[in-house]
Write a protein that holds these residues in place. Structure first.
Motif, PDB file in Angstrom:
ATOM      1  N   ASN A  17     -27.218 -65.260 -11.149  1.00 33.01           N
ATOM      2  CA  ASN A  17     -26.096 -66.116 -11.518  1.00 33.01           C
ATOM      3  C   ASN A  17     -24.799 -65.340 -11.726  1.00 33.01           C
ATOM      4  OD1 ASN A  17     -27.105 -64.974 -13.853  1.00 33.01           O
ATOM      5  ND2 ASN A  17     -27.130 -66.872 -15.043  1.00 33.01           N
ATOM      6  N   PHE A  18     -24.866 -64.175 -12.367  1.00 31.69           N
ATOM      7  CA  PHE A  18     -23.672 -63.353 -12.522  1.00 31.69           C
ATOM      8  C   PHE A  18     -23.225 -62.766 -11.178  1.00 31.69           C
ATOM      9  CE2 PHE A  18     -24.333 -62.946 -17.186  1.00 31.69           C
ATOM     10  CZ  PHE A  18     -23.019 -63.175 -17.586  1.00 31.69           C
ATOM     11  N   LEU A  19     -24.162 -62.208 -10.434  1.00 31.74           N
ATOM     12  CA  LEU A  19     -23.807 -61.535  -9.185  1.00 31.74           C
ATOM     13  C   LEU A  19     -23.192 -62.505  -8.176  1.00 31.74           C
ATOM     14  CD1 LEU A  19     -26.927 -59.212  -8.716  1.00 31.74           C
ATOM     15  CD2 LEU A  19     -24.782 -58.754  -9.914  1.00 31.74           C
ATOM     16  N   ILE A  20     -23.747 -63.698  -8.092  1.00 34.29           N
ATOM     17  CA  ILE A  20     -23.224 -64.702  -7.166  1.00 34.29           C
ATOM     18  C   ILE A  20     -21.814 -65.120  -7.585  1.00 34.29           C
ATOM     19  CG2 ILE A  20     -23.517 -67.073  -6.328  1.00 34.29           C
ATOM     20  CD1 ILE A  20     -26.592 -66.549  -6.563  1.00 34.29           C
ATOM     21  N   ALA A  21     -21.601 -65.302  -8.876  1.00 29.90           N
ATOM     22  CA  ALA A  21     -20.270 -65.683  -9.357  1.00 29.90           C
ATOM     23  C   ALA A  21     -19.248 -64.583  -9.081  1.00 29.90           C
ATOM     24  CB  ALA A  21     -20.326 -66.004 -10.845  1.00 29.90           C
ATOM     25  N   ILE A  22     -19.669 -63.323  -9.224  1.00 30.53           N
ATOM     26  CA  ILE A  22     -18.776 -62.197  -8.916  1.00 30.53           C
ATOM     27  C   ILE A  22     -18.390 -62.219  -7.440  1.00 30.53           C
ATOM     28  CG2 ILE A  22     -18.701 -59.676  -8.684  1.00 30.53           C
ATOM     29  CD1 ILE A  22     -20.435 -59.574 -11.252  1.00 30.53           C
ATOM     30  N   LEU A  23     -19.377 -62.397  -6.572  1.00 28.01           N
ATOM     31  CA  LEU A  23     -19.092 -62.430  -5.136  1.00 28.01           C
ATOM     32  C   LEU A  23     -18.188 -63.605  -4.787  1.00 28.01           C
ATOM     33  CD1 LEU A  23     -19.570 -61.222  -2.339  1.00 28.01           C
ATOM     34  CD2 LEU A  23     -21.589 -62.704  -2.130  1.00 28.01           C
ATOM     35  N   GLN A  24     -18.444 -64.766  -5.373  1.00 24.59           N
ATOM     36  CA  GLN A  24     -17.603 -65.930  -5.105  1.00 24.59           C
ATOM     37  C   GLN A  24     -16.140 -65.627  -5.418  1.00 24.59           C
ATOM     38  OE1 GLN A  24     -19.547 -68.763  -7.657  1.00 24.59           O
ATOM     39  NE2 GLN A  24     -20.694 -69.698  -5.982  1.00 24.59           N
ATOM     40  N   ARG A  25     -15.910 -65.015  -6.571  1.00 16.33           N
ATOM     41  CA  ARG A  25     -14.534 -64.730  -6.971  1.00 16.33           C
ATOM     42  C   ARG A  25     -13.881 -63.688  -6.065  1.00 16.33           C
ATOM     43  NH1 ARG A  25     -13.261 -65.393 -13.245  1.00 16.33           N
ATOM     44  NH2 ARG A  25     -14.664 -67.107 -13.766  1.00 16.33           N
ATOM     45  N   LYS A  26     -14.636 -62.676  -5.701  1.00 17.20           N
ATOM     46  CA  LYS A  26     -14.072 -61.664  -4.799  1.00 17.20           C
ATOM     47  C   LYS A  26     -13.751 -62.260  -3.433  1.00 17.20           C
ATOM     48  CE  LYS A  26     -15.566 -57.251  -6.692  1.00 17.20           C
ATOM     49  NZ  LYS A  26     -15.655 -55.846  -6.279  1.00 17.20           N
ATOM     50  N   LEU A  27     -14.634 -63.066  -2.902  1.00 16.11           N
ATOM     51  CA  LEU A  27     -14.393 -63.668  -1.595  1.00 16.11           C
ATOM     52  C   LEU A  27     -13.199 -64.614  -1.634  1.00 16.11           C
ATOM     53  CD1 LEU A  27     -18.040 -64.423  -0.379  1.00 16.11           C
ATOM     54  CD2 LEU A  27     -16.560 -62.518   0.290  1.00 16.11           C
ATOM     55  N   HIS A  28     -13.079 -65.356  -2.709  1.00 15.74           N
ATOM     56  CA  HIS A  28     -11.934 -66.261  -2.837  1.00 15.74           C
ATOM     57  C   HIS A  28     -10.627 -65.477  -2.886  1.00 15.74           C
ATOM     58  CE1 HIS A  28      -9.680 -69.816  -3.875  1.00 15.74           C
ATOM     59  NE2 HIS A  28      -9.247 -69.267  -5.006  1.00 15.74           N
ATOM     60  N   ALA A  29     -10.639 -64.337  -3.591  1.00 14.95           N
ATOM     61  CA  ALA A  29      -9.436 -63.504  -3.664  1.00 14.95           C
ATOM     62  C   ALA A  29      -9.111 -62.872  -2.313  1.00 14.95           C
ATOM     63  CB  ALA A  29      -9.624 -62.421  -4.725  1.00 14.95           C
TER      64      ALA A  29
ATOM     65  N   THR B 117     -14.555 -57.322   7.290  1.00 16.21           N
ATOM     66  CA  THR B 117     -14.647 -55.972   6.724  1.00 16.21           C
ATOM     67  C   THR B 117     -14.560 -55.997   5.213  1.00 16.21           C
ATOM     68  OG1 THR B 117     -13.711 -54.902   8.681  1.00 16.21           O
ATOM     69  CG2 THR B 117     -13.508 -53.724   6.596  1.00 16.21           C
ATOM     70  N   GLU B 118     -13.565 -56.704   4.676  1.00 14.63           N
ATOM     71  CA  GLU B 118     -13.368 -56.715   3.230  1.00 14.63           C
ATOM     72  C   GLU B 118     -14.512 -57.417   2.509  1.00 14.63           C
ATOM     73  OE1 GLU B 118     -11.084 -54.888   1.723  1.00 14.63           O
ATOM     74  OE2 GLU B 118     -10.549 -54.256   3.740  1.00 14.63           O
ATOM     75  N   SER B 119     -15.086 -58.429   3.128  1.00 16.06           N
ATOM     76  CA  SER B 119     -16.214 -59.121   2.490  1.00 16.06           C
ATOM     77  C   SER B 119     -17.430 -58.208   2.398  1.00 16.06           C
ATOM     78  CB  SER B 119     -16.566 -60.396   3.261  1.00 16.06           C
ATOM     79  OG  SER B 119     -17.054 -60.108   4.560  1.00 16.06           O
ATOM     80  N   LEU B 120     -17.621 -57.335   3.384  1.00 17.59           N
ATOM     81  CA  LEU B 120     -18.726 -56.380   3.315  1.00 17.59           C
ATOM     82  C   LEU B 120     -18.473 -55.335   2.228  1.00 17.59           C
ATOM     83  CD1 LEU B 120     -19.557 -55.828   7.098  1.00 17.59           C
ATOM     84  CD2 LEU B 120     -21.050 -56.868   5.372  1.00 17.59           C
ATOM     85  N   PHE B 121     -17.234 -54.872   2.109  1.00 15.96           N
ATOM     86  CA  PHE B 121     -16.934 -53.932   1.034  1.00 15.96           C
ATOM     87  C   PHE B 121     -17.105 -54.603  -0.334  1.00 15.96           C
ATOM     88  CE2 PHE B 121     -14.694 -51.186   4.175  1.00 15.96           C
ATOM     89  CZ  PHE B 121     -15.272 -49.977   3.807  1.00 15.96           C
ATOM     90  N   ALA B 122     -16.775 -55.891  -0.421  1.00 15.45           N
ATOM     91  CA  ALA B 122     -16.990 -56.623  -1.671  1.00 15.45           C
ATOM     92  C   ALA B 122     -18.475 -56.675  -2.007  1.00 15.45           C
ATOM     93  CB  ALA B 122     -16.411 -58.033  -1.562  1.00 15.45           C
ATOM     94  N   LEU B 123     -19.296 -56.964  -1.007  1.00 13.26           N
ATOM     95  CA  LEU B 123     -20.741 -57.008  -1.224  1.00 13.26           C
ATOM     96  C   LEU B 123     -21.261 -55.628  -1.623  1.00 13.26           C
ATOM     97  CD1 LEU B 123     -22.794 -59.318  -0.963  1.00 13.26           C
ATOM     98  CD2 LEU B 123     -23.328 -58.480   1.323  1.00 13.26           C
ATOM     99  N   ALA B 124     -20.691 -54.579  -1.039  1.00  9.88           N
ATOM    100  CA  ALA B 124     -21.123 -53.213  -1.333  1.00  9.88           C
ATOM    101  C   ALA B 124     -20.761 -52.785  -2.746  1.00  9.88           C
ATOM    102  CB  ALA B 124     -20.499 -52.244  -0.331  1.00  9.88           C
ATOM    103  N   SER B 125     -19.885 -53.534  -3.411  1.00 11.99           N
ATOM    104  CA  SER B 125     -19.452 -53.173  -4.757  1.00 11.99           C
ATOM    105  C   SER B 125     -20.306 -53.798  -5.848  1.00 11.99           C
ATOM    106  CB  SER B 125     -17.997 -53.615  -4.972  1.00 11.99           C
ATOM    107  OG  SER B 125     -17.906 -55.029  -5.133  1.00 11.99           O
ATOM    108  N   ILE B 126     -21.285 -54.618  -5.468  1.00  8.34           N
ATOM    109  CA  ILE B 126     -22.076 -55.383  -6.430  1.00  8.34           C
ATOM    110  C   ILE B 126     -23.487 -54.810  -6.501  1.00  8.34           C
ATOM    111  CG2 ILE B 126     -23.044 -57.657  -6.926  1.00  8.34           C
ATOM    112  CD1 ILE B 126     -20.590 -58.841  -5.469  1.00  8.34           C
ATOM    113  N   TYR B 127     -23.927 -54.461  -7.726  1.00  8.90           N
ATOM    114  CA  TYR B 127     -25.232 -53.837  -7.930  1.00  8.90           C
ATOM    115  C   TYR B 127     -26.041 -54.615  -8.968  1.00  8.90           C
ATOM    116  CZ  TYR B 127     -23.055 -49.728  -5.736  1.00  8.90           C
ATOM    117  OH  TYR B 127     -22.413 -48.873  -4.874  1.00  8.90           O
TER     118      TYR B 127
END
Length: 238
Positions: A82-94, A106-116
């Motif tokens: 739930n936290f990780l999905i919400a983080i990705l949603q916000r990054k993708l929206h930005a 490219t940026e969406s992959l880097f966003a995904l790479a930033s989430i652990y």
């Protein structure tokens, strides 16, 4: 070495929400899967309202600040994501608001790479990865970008998720097989757009860095590559 940002609270928590006898809040969210799991693992999921309130505290790192795409977030008890999905949603929206469309893959992959994340229970782990992938795919399909299993975009996203969101015990630092939990940093390569350098590290080494301990682990080394080719995993000594 940069350090991941810890979220304000664990994804599975016992505070903050009134739960009825069936593990639901007033908004009908399912916060527990079974009494046995609560007893065995303390598994109570954080309601969406609280997730959003916590992430509002780090809005700059997620959405508005410089280099927001690469700001790392680590969830030590990922639950069903739930936290990780919400983080990705916000990054993708930005990304959608702040980047031209041609840079979204490219940026969406880097966003995904930033989430652990680390999760103890396998069914939760699968749910977390599936939820993250569903958000990633939907983002691109809504933009008219192909993101099926034949594309490098989809394969790289799946590879990053498998590398960054893993099964294990955060308290011991080991997975079910007894191996140390291992992650990788995904560094952007300066002056080479969309290129990444993979740098493995163990979860234990992060803890050791806080106390000044040396890390004597011998890691694999990898060739630089485009981030949409990370699934090809070319080793430097191959």
């Amino acid at each position: 070495m940069k350090e991941p940002m810890a979220l304000p609270h664990l994804a599975r928590t016992k505070h903050g929400a009134a739960i009825d006898g069936k593990g639901r809040t007033g908004t009908s969210e399912q916060l527990i899967k079974s009494r046995q799991r609560v007893k065995a693992h303390g598994e109570v999921f954080t309601p969406r309202r609280m997730v959003n309130q916590m992430l509002d505290l780090v809005r700059a790192e997620l959405e508005t600040g410089p280099q927001f795409v690469d700001k790392t977030f680590f969830e030590p008890s990922a639950g069903d994501g739930n936290f990780l999905i919400a983080i990705l949603q916000r990054k993708l929206h930005a990304i959608e608001k702040r980047y031209q469309r041609e840079f979204w893959p490219t940026e969406s992959l880097f966003a995904l790479a930033s989430i652990y994340g680390i999760e103890l229970l396998h069914d939760n782990l699968e749910a977390a990865r599936a939820g993250l992938m569903a958000e990633f795919v939907a983002f691109h399909e809504d933009a008219g970008v192909r993101c099926n299993h034949r594309t490098n975009l989809r394969r790289s996203a799946e590879f990053l998720l498998a590398s960054n969101v893993v099964q294990g015990n955060t308290l011991t630092g080991f997975d079910d097989s007894g191996a140390e939990i291992e992650f990788s940093w995904w560094h952007r390569v300066l002056n080479l757009p969309a290129t990444v350098q993979r740098e493995p590290f163990t979860f234990a080494s992060l803890r050791g860095a806080v106390t000044g301990a040396f890390d004597f682990t011998v890691y694999e080394s990898y060739e630089r590559c485009r981030i949409d080719h990370v699934h090809k995993e070319a080793r430097a000594d191959a």
